[in-house]
Write an enzyme that holds these catalytic residues in place. Structure first.
Site, mmCIF file in Angstrom:
data_model
loop_
_atom_site.group_PDB
_atom_site.id
_atom_site.type_symbol
_atom_site.label_atom_id
_atom_site.label_comp_id
_atom_site.label_asym_id
_atom_site.label_seq_id
_atom_site.Cartn_x
_atom_site.Cartn_y
_atom_site.Cartn_z
ATOM 1 N N LYS A 95 26.356 7.630 2.338
ATOM 2 C CA LYS A 95 27.641 7.377 2.981
ATOM 3 C C LYS A 95 28.679 7.067 1.918
ATOM 4 C CE LYS A 95 30.068 4.138 6.029
ATOM 5 N NZ LYS A 95 30.097 2.752 6.546
ATOM 6 N N SER A 119 29.334 -3.317 6.924
ATOM 7 C CA SER A 119 30.423 -4.209 6.527
ATOM 8 C C SER A 119 31.219 -4.648 7.752
ATOM 9 C CB SER A 119 31.373 -3.496 5.552
ATOM 10 O OG SER A 119 30.675 -3.085 4.411
#
Lengths: 297, 297, 297, 297
Positions: free
Chosen positions: C167, C48
């Site tokens: 994650k 991201s």
């Protein structure tokens, strides 16, 4: 005799004495008496706009008694009685009935959100409807509660003889459009979100419980009557005129905005109770100007 | 003398009489007395797990009085007193103080969500802290309330001499990790989410208010003491053993799960109050098996 | 040989040429080479923070190739390849593998939110893991996606031989604390939320993928090593020092904050791609001052 | 010549070849040709219902080309081109224009949610509108994106000469009721939520982009024409008949439900692309029965 549950209802605010902060029953009666000179179908006492959550039971009783004195018997006195527990809700419904209420409006319990399954909500409302001496109006308000009364939940409850209708307080019209088909189309659905009340009526709603109807009762009644008479251009124009004021006295500035507007149009609004805060001077000016425009000055 | 606000606190449930449904003060005192034989730092009465929102004021007083009798003076009796209005919160704090509470836990008002600006929340808490005869513990529980006490809000309130700490009831540890640095690192932060209590302690939390501490008080105290003593492998093992039970008696099956577990380990749990529903037989079996495993049978 | 999936990984930003706005592969390679002089376990490209969603496939390939050149073979090159469709995700994983990536990080599809049932998510990840030539790391990031990879979903996927870990990018540590127990405690869980990385490590996380590790790699590695060595006071102090910077370069000011900070510490950050906006001068000053404090000037 | 942006538009699904899973341009053209025999105002290609997020750019071009061949020049071919980056959105708008689209529909970027401030959204849309060779229709769909195009945002963008209107895909009618007053009441607003299309038209909407219009185009057009002609009882009856089907082919069963319904009424629906899953046999039966009822069998 009182007619069906339809038309426009203001959810009346609770006026407090400016020196003591206590409920000012006389001011409330005065407000309601003046409202009743318009074509309103009745009033709602102890709704969200009535700061119901900020009052204790004895204060609530004072409000109901004051409203009852001022609402003619051929119009509706609705009273909000929702509590977190079933037993407290039932007790509040009984007290409201004893004080002369015509029906109770019951918001869903919401503190124990993850426990509020359809089963729990249906169970709660059935117990309340069984025990309440007067009809129960269901109350969907997802914003404050985080709970949604879905179509299946309301469908199940509409089978109960003591459930008199449902109020939808959101800008969404999908559920409302399905609820109006219950009981062969005779189940009363009241819209609680003024900026969509005209389309809600077109979708089959029976009326509206609108904060702005405290401030501009005639315009709200006119919107309703235009709609019923098929004067759609006039109704839509009325909707648009109401929307700006409606936003200022509910979604944007809340109860403080509503009370400020009431003071400006000659009703008795006054202060809100803490933790609510008064509006700023800038907001007061904004409301003043909007009202002048809406009332044609 | 009572030590600092630290260690493990069970938020005690409110036991009801099985025939009348009224508060059973004797059962509550019995539960608390037995809990106090463990190394707990005290108890919280009238928290969310105490069905506080489902009790009236007089019932709440019975619970506080019963707990006070059973909590030794050198441990903490915390009492939940949050209400929607500032004035009702202050009144409840005064009543709790009169009944012998050592501190009050105050959830934020949440019904008028969009009005609960930082300014409104800070104003509310300051008025409560000014008026409360006993220290005020702030209470952040975003799940039921939809309100977040942010770092700036808690920082502002930590400057008030009568604010004694804050409880965080969420699985999030970012705010908690910042709050623990307030007052030069001496501001007590209590974790209210059992599955993260060990990492919360490592992030600087002073202790935990944990529903599971009603059911497995010794294991919760052991987790706390392992952590304080630097026995990290043991602490993490204790955390993992607690997590499954913690989920069953709070996030997954709620208060009904907690009361069921209490009945199974010999405390007095009993029924929940409507609209809460009892657990199913299947869930009761699930809890039974999980407890047997957790207690090493 | 590359060690287990553990330690600290910066999710590298994608530097753009200041005149053309195209990917600047040389700048990226330069950043990564310098990062690799610290004790980092590797890097994540196209996360991201890498503005992955704002790049086309060919641009993404340039980033991966540039990173591969600069990451030694004994450290990890993780590559974000999540797409909305399973087929595009598989294609991206294959391209990443061909370019030398060591593992792929796969965010869940999220556009068709209401269709993303556990069954759909498990099916998607299984197909990706079946087809990917290199191991798949699951990626839970509820904020941007509105999707949660729950404990049951990750448990089911941890059984797949080509799933290498997960994650968690949120401040919540409950799920993480349960995931670390999978595969008998050997399932690698990486924390993606810097303000909680120390408590996450204590809860059993294997490491962290942290935006702030681009800016302060040594401090992040020190936090990790302190924790592993049981130097808890030092680790907690490191956590607190990192938290303020971490917030400025991720949750508060986003990628523009991160790139600004990189420019200030001598890496090549540069501009963000529209619709992202640059930070204001005021924010640049705030970041400058915070960095000076954090680096001991 | 093409008339104003008004009336009923089906958002066409993307049919895939049952053996290869590739886009089946011939099937799409066949569907559209048949749809165009009804009184529809045009079609939307590459909307959410077109699985746009699951297609690559080349596939999208095939869909647009196929639709263009089948949509007469006097009706609208709208094409969804929203991407996360401004540059990719502009590129997609240019490609759509080159392929003959009449206007583009642009959903807001949503991955970097917290960065999507009003300033960022307005900046994005202005750049797209500046660069697009054909008019831009704004697209508000809070469900999938978590982003809301508020009244101030849309008001600012309505001032751009190349912004042609806005689509609202939610059951909420408050924003829509305010948007219709922009440009002196001439700003076209299209409703994307079939269960509220009739009240939306009464509130001033110019038309609807409705998944159910793929399945029951004649009924949707009839609802529209009844409304325009002031036949309100007929319009409301049509609304109610459409609502059940609309729910089955959008909110409840998604694109798989829509494609199933298309197969049942003789269009070419076929399979959805992974991670979307096909409907169960039970749902197929439910849709079959609902369609039989709706079509009067």
């Amino acid at each position: 005799m009182r007619s069906a549950l339809a038309g426009i209802f203001p959810p009346i605010p609770t006026t407090f004495d400016s020196s003591t902060g206590d409920v000012d029953a006389r001011a409330i009666a005065s407000n309601v008496s003046r409202l009743m000179t318009n074509g309103l179908a009745g009033v709602l006492a102890l709704g969200s706009n009535g700061e119901a959550g900020l009052l204790d039971d004895a204060e609530g009783d004072l409000v109901v008694a004051a409203a009852r004195d001022a609402v003619p018997r051929d119009r509706w006195l609705l009273v909000g009685v929702g509590r977190e527990s079933t037993r407290a809700t039932v007790a509040a419904a009984r007290r409201a009935a004893k004080l002369g209420a015509d029906a109770v409006l019951v918001r869903p319990p919401s503190y124990y959100k993850t426990d509020m399954t359809p089963e729990a909500l249906i169970g709660h409302y059935r117990q309340v409807a069984d025990a309440s001496p007067i009809p129960v109006v269901l109350y969907n308000l997802p914003g404050p509660t985080g709970i949604v009364l879905t179509v299946p939940i309301v469908s199940a409850l509409a089978e109960h003889a003591n459930v008199a209708g449902v109020k939808e307080t959101s800008p969404e019209l999908e559920r409302l459009g399905q609820w109006v088909t219950l009981r062969g189309g005779s189940f009363p659905v009241l819209c609680g979100w003024a900026p969509v009340v005209y389309p809600a009526l077109m979708a089959g709603a029976a009326g509206g419980i609108l904060a702005v109807a405290n401030v501009l009762p005639e315009q709200c009644v006119a919107l309703y009557e235009h709609t019923r008479a098929g004067r759609h251009a006039e109704a839509l124009a009325a909707q648009r005129a109401l929307t700006r004021i409606a936003r200022l006295v509910s979604s944007v500035h809340g109860i403080a905005g509503l009370k400020t507007a009431l003071d400006l149009v000659g009703y008795r609004g006054g202060a809100v109770r803490s933790p609510l805060l008064p509006v700023s001077d800038r907001v007061r000016d904004e409301i003043t100007q909007a009202l002048q425009k809406a009332r044609g000055h």
